[in-house]
Design an enzyme around this catalytic site. Sequence first.
Site, PDB file in Angstrom:
ATOM      1  N   GLU A  20       7.272  -0.333  11.426  1.00  0.00           N
ATOM      2  CA  GLU A  20       6.150  -1.261  11.268  1.00  0.00           C
ATOM      3  C   GLU A  20       6.660  -2.672  10.971  1.00  0.00           C
ATOM      4  OE1 GLU A  20       4.370  -2.446   8.109  1.00  0.00           O
ATOM      5  OE2 GLU A  20       5.016  -1.015   6.592  1.00  0.00           O
ATOM      6  N   ALA A  74     -10.936  -9.396   6.040  1.00  0.00           N
ATOM      7  CA  ALA A  74     -10.567 -10.391   7.045  1.00  0.00           C
ATOM      8  C   ALA A  74      -9.156 -10.921   6.805  1.00  0.00           C
ATOM      9  CB  ALA A  74     -11.570 -11.548   7.043  1.00  0.00           C
ATOM     10  N   CYS A 109       0.817  -1.211   0.000  1.00  0.00           N
ATOM     11  CA  CYS A 109       0.000   0.000   0.000  1.00  0.00           C
ATOM     12  C   CYS A 109       0.853   1.264   0.000  1.00  0.00           C
ATOM     13  CB  CYS A 109      -0.939   0.011   1.209  1.00  0.00           C
ATOM     14  SG  CYS A 109      -0.102  -0.083   2.808  1.00  0.00           S
ATOM     15  N   ASN A 110       2.117   1.136   0.346  1.00  0.00           N
ATOM     16  CA  ASN A 110       2.975   2.320   0.430  1.00  0.00           C
ATOM     17  C   ASN A 110       4.102   2.350  -0.581  1.00  0.00           C
ATOM     18  OD1 ASN A 110       1.820   3.910   2.502  1.00  0.00           O
ATOM     19  ND2 ASN A 110       2.556   2.453   4.016  1.00  0.00           N
ATOM     20  N   ARG A 111       4.258   1.289  -1.388  1.00  0.00           N
ATOM     21  CA  ARG A 111       5.386   1.293  -2.329  1.00  0.00           C
ATOM     22  C   ARG A 111       5.179   0.285  -3.452  1.00  0.00           C
ATOM     23  NH1 ARG A 111       9.856   1.472   0.235  1.00  0.00           N
ATOM     24  NH2 ARG A 111       8.873   1.882   2.256  1.00  0.00           N
ATOM     25  N   GLN A 152       4.715  -5.299   9.493  1.00  0.00           N
ATOM     26  CA  GLN A 152       4.057  -6.037   8.408  1.00  0.00           C
ATOM     27  C   GLN A 152       4.906  -6.113   7.150  1.00  0.00           C
ATOM     28  OE1 GLN A 152       0.225  -4.497   7.354  1.00  0.00           O
ATOM     29  NE2 GLN A 152      -0.413  -6.361   6.317  1.00  0.00           N
TER      30      GLN A 152
END
Length: 439
Positions: free
Chosen positions: A127, A203, A56-58, A129
């Site tokens: 983070e 989920a 989501c960021n790269r 993840q």
Amino acid sequence: MAENNNTTLFCVGTNHESAGLDFRESLFLSRDEINYALPQLIQKHDLKEVLVLSTCNRLEIYGVVETPDITAHQLKDIFIDLQKFCPNQKLELDEEIKNKSYQHTQKEAARHAFSVASGLDSLVLGETQIAGQFKDAAQFALEGSTLGPVLKRMTQEAFAASKKVRTNTDIGKKPVSISHAAIDLANRVYGQLKNCRVLIIGAGEMAEIAAKYLLKYQPKQVFVCNRTLTRAENLVAKVGIGIAYPWEELNEVLPLADVIISCTGANEIILDKARMQKSQHHRSGKAIFLIDIALPRDIDPKCSEIEDVYLFDIDDLKQVVGENFEERKKAALLGRNIIMENADGFEKWLFSRTLKPTLATFRDYLDILVRQEMNKSLSRAPLNQLDDNQVKALDAMLKSIVTKMAGDVGRSVHNPTVDFESAQLTEALKVLFTLDKSS
């Protein structure tokens, strides 16, 4: 086949620092899209190894090419072509990609990879993840046979660096992620989550992290809605809190929620303006907070135009990254020192791939030279009078000299004096003894 002496490791990509959410969303690629584009990308740019990291960021490409002087322009072209070769070609993004992408090679590419895997290059500093996402990308490359010796070593070193950073600094003292930051943001904007009902849409891993972290704030009620009801039920059972809803009942559960955290893997908008307007009508104007941590986004940005609807996205989390941000920032400084040490070690390994073939070629050169000169000498007087034992003794002596010379040169190149670098000595060796003449 001998290894190429001029391989270059590179990284080209864009992240939350180089580009905003709108642009990152337009570049986002699913695993299927990446797999579709890679064969053409590899063929056009003659990539020997390649790994693509999409989160989501790269979006980043790590690769290996057999050239010592690949340019920033060429790396940008590789990044542009990744988009062009996808099923949904994005031809109009060329100039923006050139302006909003970064490029690294060799040691700097490795250093960047180590920082990414350690969470030191994340929107939410430290983070956890991203380490799993990096491992998944490496596994996909391995399964696709695009993870060669250089990228395999780089990813191994990246995971080792990540572990070392979390073991030897305080950055891992409190687990953090986009999901953690989303919950902290929800608590901050709502006041106290214990007085509200929270709906989690999705989920997957991010949803699970969010649900577990919600326990800290003890909300009044938790709902989980997912396309596959079984997964929602499993999440509720695993966390021990909440009510699972099937996808068909999303419209019914929306008005019940005061805070919605959406983190699905959908490729299209889930909550559009019309759907939220209808939901708000049933809430009689009571304020609702929407937090979208998916990419591509789940929630239409136009929802923020609705009265009493407050929408936050991933980039908004830059303002709310946890109260222990300063502590993590201090720990990150120590972490970056570890990263640099590991990058230095990787650089030496990378250079050794060039050095070993050169030293082996030099040894072969000496062997051939000595053999030729010995044969010439043995064909002429007085050495043509030597018996077999004497010839064997002469041969052993000359081989010993070759071994000694090759060993001395190897040690000097591996451990140069302060006035030289190993790379300089290696290139000098090639020139002095014309070791590249057969290539």
